[in-house]
Design a protein around this motif. Structure first.
Motif, PDB file in Angstrom:
ATOM      1  N   ASN A   1     -46.797 -27.847  39.209  1.00 26.88           N
ATOM      2  CA  ASN A   1     -46.701 -26.403  38.532  1.00 26.88           C
ATOM      3  C   ASN A   1     -47.454 -27.358  37.238  1.00 26.88           C
ATOM      4  OD1 ASN A   1     -46.301 -24.794  40.311  1.00 26.88           O
ATOM      5  ND2 ASN A   1     -43.673 -24.787  39.233  1.00 26.88           N
ATOM      6  N   LYS A   2     -47.269 -28.510  36.871  1.00 28.78           N
ATOM      7  CA  LYS A   2     -48.129 -28.847  35.838  1.00 28.78           C
ATOM      8  C   LYS A   2     -49.798 -28.436  35.330  1.00 28.78           C
ATOM      9  CE  LYS A   2     -48.381 -32.190  32.010  1.00 28.78           C
ATOM     10  NZ  LYS A   2     -47.330 -33.848  31.498  1.00 28.78           N
TER      11      LYS A   2
ATOM     12  N   ILE B   1     -49.551 -23.447  34.940  1.00 27.28           N
ATOM     13  CA  ILE B   1     -48.153 -22.113  34.828  1.00 27.28           C
ATOM     14  C   ILE B   1     -48.421 -21.494  33.797  1.00 27.28           C
ATOM     15  CG2 ILE B   1     -46.121 -21.786  33.618  1.00 27.28           C
ATOM     16  CD1 ILE B   1     -45.413 -24.834  34.573  1.00 27.28           C
TER      17      ILE B   1
ATOM     18  N   LEU C   1     -39.707 -24.371  37.010  1.00 25.88           N
ATOM     19  CA  LEU C   1     -40.942 -24.069  37.088  1.00 25.88           C
ATOM     20  C   LEU C   1     -41.950 -25.589  35.908  1.00 25.88           C
ATOM     21  CD1 LEU C   1     -40.989 -21.397  33.974  1.00 25.88           C
ATOM     22  CD2 LEU C   1     -42.167 -21.016  36.088  1.00 25.88           C
ATOM     23  N   TRP C   2     -40.977 -26.236  36.235  1.00 25.58           N
ATOM     24  CA  TRP C   2     -42.037 -27.783  35.261  1.00 25.58           C
ATOM     25  C   TRP C   2     -41.807 -28.852  36.282  1.00 25.58           C
ATOM     26  CZ3 TRP C   2     -43.336 -24.732  31.776  1.00 25.58           C
ATOM     27  CH2 TRP C   2     -42.488 -23.653  30.810  1.00 25.58           C
ATOM     28  N   GLN C   3     -41.987 -28.389  37.599  1.00 29.10           N
ATOM     29  CA  GLN C   3     -42.233 -29.423  38.443  1.00 29.10           C
ATOM     30  C   GLN C   3     -43.434 -29.948  38.490  1.00 29.10           C
ATOM     31  OE1 GLN C   3     -39.733 -28.017  42.081  1.00 29.10           O
ATOM     32  NE2 GLN C   3     -40.081 -26.756  41.147  1.00 29.10           N
TER      33      GLN C   3
ATOM     34  N   ASP D   1     -48.077 -29.985  25.937  1.00 30.23           N
ATOM     35  CA  ASP D   1     -47.309 -30.456  26.323  1.00 30.23           C
ATOM     36  C   ASP D   1     -48.869 -30.279  27.411  1.00 30.23           C
ATOM     37  OD1 ASP D   1     -46.394 -32.234  24.613  1.00 30.23           O
ATOM     38  OD2 ASP D   1     -43.968 -31.505  25.686  1.00 30.23           O
TER      39      ASP D   1
ATOM     40  N   LYS E   1     -44.448 -26.243  25.453  1.00 28.07           N
ATOM     41  CA  LYS E   1     -44.676 -26.545  26.996  1.00 28.07           C
ATOM     42  C   LYS E   1     -46.323 -25.992  26.745  1.00 28.07           C
ATOM     43  CE  LYS E   1     -40.797 -27.486  28.896  1.00 28.07           C
ATOM     44  NZ  LYS E   1     -40.596 -28.503  30.088  1.00 28.07           N
TER      45      LYS E   1
ATOM     46  N   ASP F   1     -35.948 -23.587  34.899  1.00 27.81           N
ATOM     47  CA  ASP F   1     -36.546 -25.374  34.616  1.00 27.81           C
ATOM     48  C   ASP F   1     -37.672 -25.682  35.726  1.00 27.81           C
ATOM     49  OD1 ASP F   1     -34.830 -25.727  31.957  1.00 27.81           O
ATOM     50  OD2 ASP F   1     -32.954 -26.499  33.279  1.00 27.81           O
TER      51      ASP F   1
ATOM     52  N   TRP G   1     -48.377 -28.021  30.196  1.00 30.52           N
ATOM     53  CA  TRP G   1     -47.334 -27.279  31.336  1.00 30.52           C
ATOM     54  C   TRP G   1     -48.209 -26.281  31.193  1.00 30.52           C
ATOM     55  CZ3 TRP G   1     -44.405 -29.728  34.870  1.00 30.52           C
ATOM     56  CH2 TRP G   1     -43.612 -30.929  34.186  1.00 30.52           C
TER      57      TRP G   1
END
Length: 390
Positions: free
Chosen positions: A193-194, A197, A188-190, A239, A236, A186, A241
């Protein structure tokens, strides 16, 4: 915001870098000489007969300060007269298999006497008859393999394979962009970082890490659970990410700054950290990571004379002193018993690294992806590749 301290393993690698590289450069011939006592010396006449062609992954063997010479390989050649054509030609298991499968099927030379695919791909090579059985008299050091690696399901008696290095997959990150580090998937999804990744194109590692974050063990997952994890990955990507699903070239994205957080391999991140003043770090997620191995194989198309030389090279790397030299550089899990004691002579701190010599506590957090039937492998791989956009 204060910068997160590096993990002890990464800090040790950085602090000992200069002294260790200097030691290895001077000690290579010495360790090699001891290792080759069982190998004999000399070789057959003729360039082809005196050359071993080895296909391996990138950042996966000891290199000197110039970045152009491999101390352990040079020591091997000095003692045996056998030259090694070492090629960093494996970027992804499926990609590499695609390059050589046609020639193997036609029983034509593929240009390599040794290849080092990951467990599941090694299993495919063996199942399809694309490997040769070892003459174990030429590899007496095979006895040094760790007991936990001695009897894999795909080659129960290690007749055709020996582990080159063990691989942990987990989370890697840019420490400047992620100063608090990454502890869970979880994390990762800060926001920072969008779009930056990258995850591994090795299905078993990327989906394995995602499954574990969902509370599912990859060694027992069902098809529905696997497909749910693939759907999660695809969303992901859609979207925005995840910017890419890549093989070994993910390292270039980290170096350039195009990637700031990754599902990655431990040794790669520690080497990048060493070479970039601690800019990168690695951790096994709290939910767990995956472990697998890359394996020495001798393709079925290799001639008898080249096979003997390949076996001598494999035997050489199962000498504990040589295995320790390699591990001090690559920082992957060494498969050789006795290497930890030899590492004490090179770097006592690295001899305590959980990422090279994992304890039972660390191993309990690592999982092996389940063995797939040929039908499952086809269906699951197709689903993963479709999610990745391939």
């Amino acid at each position: 915001m204060a910068k997160k301290p590096l993990s002890p393993e990464a800090r040790s690698i950085i602090n000992s870098q200069i002294s260790r590289r200097a030691l290895l450069a001077g000690a290579g011939a010495v360790a090699g000489a001891g290792a080759l006592a069982a190998c004999g010396s000399g070789g057959s006449s003729g360039a082809a007969k005196d050359t071993v062609r080895w296909a391996n992954w990138t950042l996966y063997i000891d290199v000197d300060e110039s970045g152009k010479k491999y101390p352990t390989l040079e020591a091997f050649t000095k003692q045996t007269g056998i030259k090694v054509k070492y090629s960093e030609d494996i970027n992804d298991n499926d990609e590499f298999f695609g390059k050589v499968q046609g020639q193997l099927k036609l029983k034509k030379d593929i240009g390599y006497d040794i290849v080092t695919p990951t467990d599941w791909m090694a299993s495919r090579f063996i199942r399809l008859g694309y490997t040769q059985k070892f003459d174990k008299a030429n590899i007496p050091n095979a006895k040094n393999i760790l007991p936990t690696l001695a009897h894999p399901s795909f080659d129960a008696n290690r007749d055709s394979s020996l582990t080159w290095q063990g691989i942990m997959a987990g989370l890697g990150w840019n420490t400047k962009v992620n100063p608090k580090g990454l502890k869970t998937v979880d994390d990762l999804w800060q926001p920072q970082n969008k779009g930056k990744i990258v995850v591994l194109s090795e299905m078993r590692d990327t989906i394995g890490v995602i499954l574990l974050s969902q509370g599912i063990k990859p060694e027992t997952c069902t098809e529905d659970q696997f497909m749910n994890a693939v759907d999660f990955l695809q969303k992901k990507i859609a979207d925005g990410w995840i910017r890419g699903v890549k093989g070994n070239e993910y390292k270039e994205d980290l170096i350039s700054g195009d990637a700031t957080a990754v599902i990655a391999w431990s040794g790669d991140l520690f080497q990048l950290s060493t070479e970039n003043e601690g800019k990168f770090d690695f951790a096994i997620p709290e939910s767990g990571g995956t472990i697998s191995g890359d394996n020495f194989l001798i393709p079925s198309t290799v001639t008898a004379e080249s096979k003997v030389n390949a076996e001598k090279l494999i035997n050489y790397y199962y000498e504990p002193a040589v295995a320790a030299e390699v591990a001090a550089y690559v920082n992957y899990v060494t498969p050789v018993q006795g290497a930890q004691a030899e590492m004490e002579k090179i770097d006592p701190t690295l001899a305590k690294s959980e990422y090279i010599f994992p304890t039972q506590a660390t191993m309990s957090r690592l999982h092996v992806f389940k063995a797939l039937s040929p039908a499952e492998e086809t269906k699951w791989t197709e689903a993963f590749q479709a999610a990745a956009g391939n």
